[in-house]
Design a protein around this motif. Structure first.
Motif, PDB file in Angstrom:
ATOM      1  N   SER A   9     -20.830  20.560   3.357  1.00 16.16           N
ATOM      2  CA  SER A   9     -19.989  20.961   2.217  1.00 16.16           C
ATOM      3  C   SER A   9     -19.647  19.772   1.328  1.00 16.16           C
ATOM      4  O   SER A   9     -19.447  19.931   0.125  1.00 16.16           O
ATOM      5  CB  SER A   9     -18.697  21.629   2.710  1.00 16.16           C
ATOM      6  OG  SER A   9     -17.836  20.679   3.322  1.00 16.16           O
ATOM      7  N   ARG A  10     -19.600  18.579   1.902  1.00 13.07           N
ATOM      8  CA  ARG A  10     -19.283  17.404   1.079  1.00 13.07           C
ATOM      9  C   ARG A  10     -20.552  16.718   0.559  1.00 13.07           C
ATOM     10  O   ARG A  10     -20.497  15.633  -0.013  1.00 13.07           O
ATOM     11  CB  ARG A  10     -18.408  16.423   1.851  1.00 13.07           C
ATOM     12  CG  ARG A  10     -19.099  15.600   2.935  1.00 13.07           C
ATOM     13  CD  ARG A  10     -18.149  14.535   3.452  1.00 13.07           C
ATOM     14  NE  ARG A  10     -18.697  13.744   4.536  1.00 13.07           N
ATOM     15  CZ  ARG A  10     -18.573  12.412   4.623  1.00 13.07           C
ATOM     16  NH1 ARG A  10     -17.927  11.738   3.709  1.00 13.07           N
ATOM     17  NH2 ARG A  10     -19.094  11.767   5.657  1.00 13.07           N
ATOM     18  N   ASN A  11     -21.696  17.373   0.788  1.00 15.86           N
ATOM     19  CA  ASN A  11     -22.978  16.858   0.311  1.00 15.86           C
ATOM     20  C   ASN A  11     -23.236  15.446   0.831  1.00 15.86           C
ATOM     21  O   ASN A  11     -23.642  14.542   0.084  1.00 15.86           O
ATOM     22  CB  ASN A  11     -23.037  16.880  -1.224  1.00 15.86           C
ATOM     23  CG  ASN A  11     -24.451  16.715  -1.750  1.00 15.86           C
ATOM     24  OD1 ASN A  11     -25.420  17.075  -1.080  1.00 15.86           O
ATOM     25  ND2 ASN A  11     -24.589  16.160  -2.945  1.00 15.86           N
ATOM     26  N   ALA A  12     -23.003  15.242   2.125  1.00 19.91           N
ATOM     27  CA  ALA A  12     -23.194  13.925   2.733  1.00 19.91           C
ATOM     28  C   ALA A  12     -24.655  13.502   2.628  1.00 19.91           C
ATOM     29  O   ALA A  12     -25.554  14.326   2.783  1.00 19.91           O
ATOM     30  CB  ALA A  12     -22.767  13.966   4.197  1.00 19.91           C
ATOM     31  N   PRO A  13     -24.915  12.221   2.365  1.00 21.68           N
ATOM     32  CA  PRO A  13     -26.298  11.743   2.262  1.00 21.68           C
ATOM     33  C   PRO A  13     -26.964  11.569   3.621  1.00 21.68           C
ATOM     34  O   PRO A  13     -28.186  11.510   3.736  1.00 21.68           O
ATOM     35  CB  PRO A  13     -26.152  10.394   1.558  1.00 21.68           C
ATOM     36  CG  PRO A  13     -24.787   9.910   1.965  1.00 21.68           C
ATOM     37  CD  PRO A  13     -23.934  11.143   2.080  1.00 21.68           C
ATOM     38  N   ILE A  14     -26.132  11.477   4.666  1.00 18.26           N
ATOM     39  CA  ILE A  14     -26.582  11.197   6.033  1.00 18.26           C
ATOM     40  C   ILE A  14     -25.887  12.182   6.966  1.00 18.26           C
ATOM     41  O   ILE A  14     -24.759  12.604   6.697  1.00 18.26           O
ATOM     42  CB  ILE A  14     -26.154   9.759   6.450  1.00 18.26           C
ATOM     43  CG1 ILE A  14     -26.701   8.713   5.487  1.00 18.26           C
ATOM     44  CG2 ILE A  14     -26.568   9.456   7.896  1.00 18.26           C
ATOM     45  CD1 ILE A  14     -28.174   8.504   5.542  1.00 18.26           C
ATOM     46  N   LEU A  15     -26.563  12.519   8.046  1.00 18.98           N
ATOM     47  CA  LEU A  15     -25.914  13.288   9.102  1.00 18.98           C
ATOM     48  C   LEU A  15     -26.232  12.618  10.430  1.00 18.98           C
ATOM     49  O   LEU A  15     -27.349  12.161  10.654  1.00 18.98           O
ATOM     50  CB  LEU A  15     -26.420  14.732   9.131  1.00 18.98           C
ATOM     51  CG  LEU A  15     -25.849  15.595  10.268  1.00 18.98           C
ATOM     52  CD1 LEU A  15     -24.395  15.954   9.988  1.00 18.98           C
ATOM     53  CD2 LEU A  15     -26.688  16.839  10.484  1.00 18.98           C
ATOM     54  N   SER A  16     -25.240  12.559  11.307  1.00 20.40           N
ATOM     55  CA  SER A  16     -25.460  12.090  12.673  1.00 20.40           C
ATOM     56  C   SER A  16     -25.075  13.222  13.622  1.00 20.40           C
ATOM     57  O   SER A  16     -23.963  13.738  13.557  1.00 20.40           O
ATOM     58  CB  SER A  16     -24.619  10.838  12.957  1.00 20.40           C
ATOM     59  OG  SER A  16     -24.741  10.453  14.311  1.00 20.40           O
ATOM     60  N   SER A  17     -25.999  13.599  14.481  1.00 22.10           N
ATOM     61  CA  SER A  17     -25.743  14.711  15.399  1.00 22.10           C
ATOM     62  C   SER A  17     -25.147  14.193  16.703  1.00 22.10           C
ATOM     63  O   SER A  17     -25.109  12.991  16.956  1.00 22.10           O
ATOM     64  CB  SER A  17     -27.042  15.475  15.681  1.00 22.10           C
ATOM     65  OG  SER A  17     -27.958  14.650  16.390  1.00 22.10           O
TER      66      SER A  17
END
Length: 244
Positions: free
Chosen positions: A202-210
């Motif tokens: 929702s915040r349009n993050a450039p990165i995701l860490s699972s």
């Protein structure tokens, strides 16, 4: 913006709860969204990986973060690795096109020491060790750079830092504070739950860490298999998620 494409360097231990598919999708995301030169793997190597440079390196410390630091410092000694390189964890995913990653920080070390709920455990001790070390180095109000995101390191600077007593410290925070980098403040990119995952999107993050927990969620598996459906050049086995 770097004038040349950088190498990606993954530090990889054993015991993935998802059969090392985190790094599979991380590499797919990098191929799609982050131009790079070569891929280095320090530590373990899944059997299906191809077109990478592998540096075997055992885990010899009880604490996970200490093993990670040792692998980064080992990588910095390899002449094949680009002078500046992007350090990756297997559970980092690029979510959109980017050519460089900022130096992210979350706040100050003292802020996170104060916020820590249990005031115990290796992570709390790491925060304290890092703050104490940096204050001794003349950094008055150290920032906490321990964000779950890729970071660019310089090999020469890492070699200089390597000669200092870093036992139990956050390498990211030590590096960035000593180098006085201009950091970008952010909330972390880690998603431990589906609510946190949905927040990142929702915040349009450039990165995701699972996390180990989230890769067991059907909704996450649906999302990642749709987001990165095509095997990368680093895969030899044409694997895909079986969602039946």
């Amino acid at each position: 913006r770097p004038s040349v494409e950088l190498d990606l360097c993954y530090i990889l231990g054993s015991g993935s709860d998802w059969d090392d598919n985190e790094i599979r999708y991380s590499l797919r995301s990098a191929e799609q969204y982050f131009p790079h030169r070569k891929v280095f793997i320090v530590g373990e190597r899944p059997s299906w990986l191809q077109n990478v440079i592998h540096i075997p390196f055992p885990d010899s410390h009880e604490i996970k973060t200490a093993n990670g630091v040792a692998k980064v410092l080992r990588a910095a000694q390899d002449p094949r690795l680009s002078q500046q390189f992007v350090l990756m964890n297997d559970d980092f995913f690029f979510l959109r096109k980017q050519r460089v990653v900022p130096y992210y920080y979350r706040g100050t070390t003292s802020e996170f020491i104060d916020k820590h709920k249990t005031k115990g455990g290796y992570y709390y001790q790491t925060l304290q060790n890092t703050e104490n070390f940096l204050i001794q180095q003349g950094i008055k109000n150290p920032k906490d750079y321990a964000v779950h995101a890729p970071i660019i390191y310089d090999k020469t600077i890492l070699k200089k830092i390597r000669n200092r007593h870093l036992k139990g410290c956050s390498l990211r925070s030590v590096y960035c504070n000593l180098m006085k980098v201009r950091g970008k403040k952010t909330k972390d990119f880690k998603a431990n739950t589906m609510d946190e995952f949905n927040y990142q999107l929702s915040r349009n993050a450039p990165i995701l860490s699972s996390s180990d927990e989230i890769v067991k969620e059907r909704a996450f598996l649906d999302w990642i298999s749709t987001k990165f459906p095509t095997p990368s050049k680093y895969e030899s086995d044409n694997w895909h998620i079986n969602l039946i």
